[in-house]
Motif scaffolding. Structure first.
Motif, short mmCIF file in Angstrom:
data_model
loop_
_atom_site.label_atom_id
_atom_site.label_comp_id
_atom_site.label_asym_id
_atom_site.label_seq_id
_atom_site.Cartn_x
_atom_site.Cartn_y
_atom_site.Cartn_z
N MET A 1 199.48 26.02 38.18
CA MET A 1 198.19 25.73 38.76
C MET A 1 197.65 26.99 39.43
O MET A 1 198.18 27.44 40.43
CB MET A 1 198.31 24.61 39.78
CG MET A 1 198.62 23.28 39.17
SD MET A 1 198.62 21.99 40.40
CE MET A 1 200.37 21.64 40.43
N ASP A 2 196.61 27.54 38.87
CA ASP A 2 196.03 28.76 39.40
C ASP A 2 194.83 28.46 40.29
O ASP A 2 194.06 27.55 40.03
CB ASP A 2 195.58 29.68 38.26
CG ASP A 2 196.76 30.27 37.50
OD1 ASP A 2 197.82 30.47 38.12
OD2 ASP A 2 196.61 30.53 36.30
N THR A 3 194.68 29.29 41.30
CA THR A 3 193.53 29.20 42.20
C THR A 3 192.92 30.58 42.35
O THR A 3 193.52 31.59 41.97
CB THR A 3 193.95 28.69 43.59
OG1 THR A 3 194.91 29.59 44.16
CG2 THR A 3 194.54 27.29 43.53
N PHE A 4 191.72 30.62 42.91
CA PHE A 4 191.13 31.90 43.29
C PHE A 4 190.41 31.73 44.62
O PHE A 4 190.01 30.63 44.99
CB PHE A 4 190.21 32.46 42.20
CG PHE A 4 188.95 31.67 41.95
CD1 PHE A 4 187.76 32.00 42.59
CD2 PHE A 4 188.95 30.61 41.05
CE1 PHE A 4 186.60 31.30 42.35
CE2 PHE A 4 187.78 29.90 40.80
CZ PHE A 4 186.61 30.24 41.45
N GLU A 5 190.28 32.85 45.32
CA GLU A 5 189.64 32.84 46.62
C GLU A 5 188.21 33.36 46.53
O GLU A 5 187.88 34.14 45.65
CB GLU A 5 190.41 33.73 47.61
CG GLU A 5 191.76 33.18 47.97
CD GLU A 5 192.49 34.09 48.93
OE1 GLU A 5 192.91 33.60 49.99
OE2 GLU A 5 192.62 35.30 48.62
N LYS B 1 188.67 28.41 48.53
CA LYS B 1 189.72 28.48 47.54
C LYS B 1 189.41 27.40 46.49
O LYS B 1 189.19 26.24 46.82
CB LYS B 1 191.09 28.23 48.16
CG LYS B 1 192.22 28.74 47.31
CD LYS B 1 193.43 29.03 48.17
CE LYS B 1 194.42 29.84 47.35
NZ LYS B 1 195.55 30.25 48.13
N TRP C 1 190.08 25.90 42.26
CA TRP C 1 191.05 25.79 41.17
C TRP C 1 190.48 26.45 39.91
O TRP C 1 189.32 26.27 39.58
CB TRP C 1 191.36 24.34 40.88
CG TRP C 1 192.06 23.66 42.02
CD1 TRP C 1 191.49 22.87 42.97
CD2 TRP C 1 193.43 23.77 42.35
NE1 TRP C 1 192.45 22.47 43.88
CE2 TRP C 1 193.65 23.00 43.52
CE3 TRP C 1 194.51 24.44 41.78
CZ2 TRP C 1 194.90 22.88 44.12
CZ3 TRP C 1 195.76 24.32 42.38
CH2 TRP C 1 195.94 23.55 43.53
N LYS C 2 191.33 27.22 39.22
CA LYS C 2 190.94 27.82 37.95
C LYS C 2 191.17 26.87 36.78
O LYS C 2 190.58 26.99 35.74
CB LYS C 2 191.74 29.10 37.68
CG LYS C 2 191.32 30.28 38.48
CD LYS C 2 192.13 31.46 38.02
CE LYS C 2 191.86 32.68 38.83
NZ LYS C 2 192.69 33.82 38.42
N GLU C 3 192.12 25.98 36.94
CA GLU C 3 192.44 25.03 35.87
C GLU C 3 192.69 23.67 36.49
O GLU C 3 192.88 23.54 37.69
CB GLU C 3 193.66 25.51 35.08
CG GLU C 3 194.90 25.70 35.93
CD GLU C 3 196.05 26.32 35.16
OE1 GLU C 3 197.14 25.74 35.20
OE2 GLU C 3 195.85 27.36 34.52
#
Length: 116
Positions: A1-5, A110, A112-114
């Motif tokens: 599970m990828d995230t980005f800020e 923050k 979620w990328k997916e």
């Protein structure tokens, strides 16, 4: 599970809302800042950022200059943009009424990328 800020500082400088990017400030993943004005008590600042698949959280915090003046902010957050609304003493105010060379709003989010 990828995230980005997403983070940065926004300010109304000479009637133009912008993200600060200078010797003391550096944003991450804030692509644009614009204003949608309504009446003297409506309107919002729109920020855009990379497309997310799900919203995590986005916080908008006034700095000490705005806090001392009882100016607050809240955001309606989407997958690629957020609308930041302002108020003073519990009453909505237009973004163009907030203008001070040292008045900032701090943004942190923050996403979620997916799918989670």
């Amino acid at each position: 599970m990828d995230t980005f800020e997403i983070f940065g500082t926004i300010r109304n400088v000479g009637g133009v809302w912008q993200v600060l990017n200078d010797a003391g400030h550096q944003p991450l993943n804030i692509d644009s800042v614009s204003v949608v004005n309504g009446s003297s008590t409506s309107g919002y600042v729109r920020i855009t950022y990379p497309a997310a698949t799900k919203v995590g959280a986005l916080l908008v915090t006034p700095d000490e200059t705005c806090a001392k003046s009882c100016i607050h902010a809240g955001a309606s957050v989407g997958l690629g943009e957020a609308f930041i609304y302002f108020g003073k003493n519990g009453v909505a105010i237009a973004p163009n009424t907030i203008s001070n060379a040292s008045a900032n709003f701090w943004i942190y989010g923050k996403m979620w990328k997916e799918a989670v």
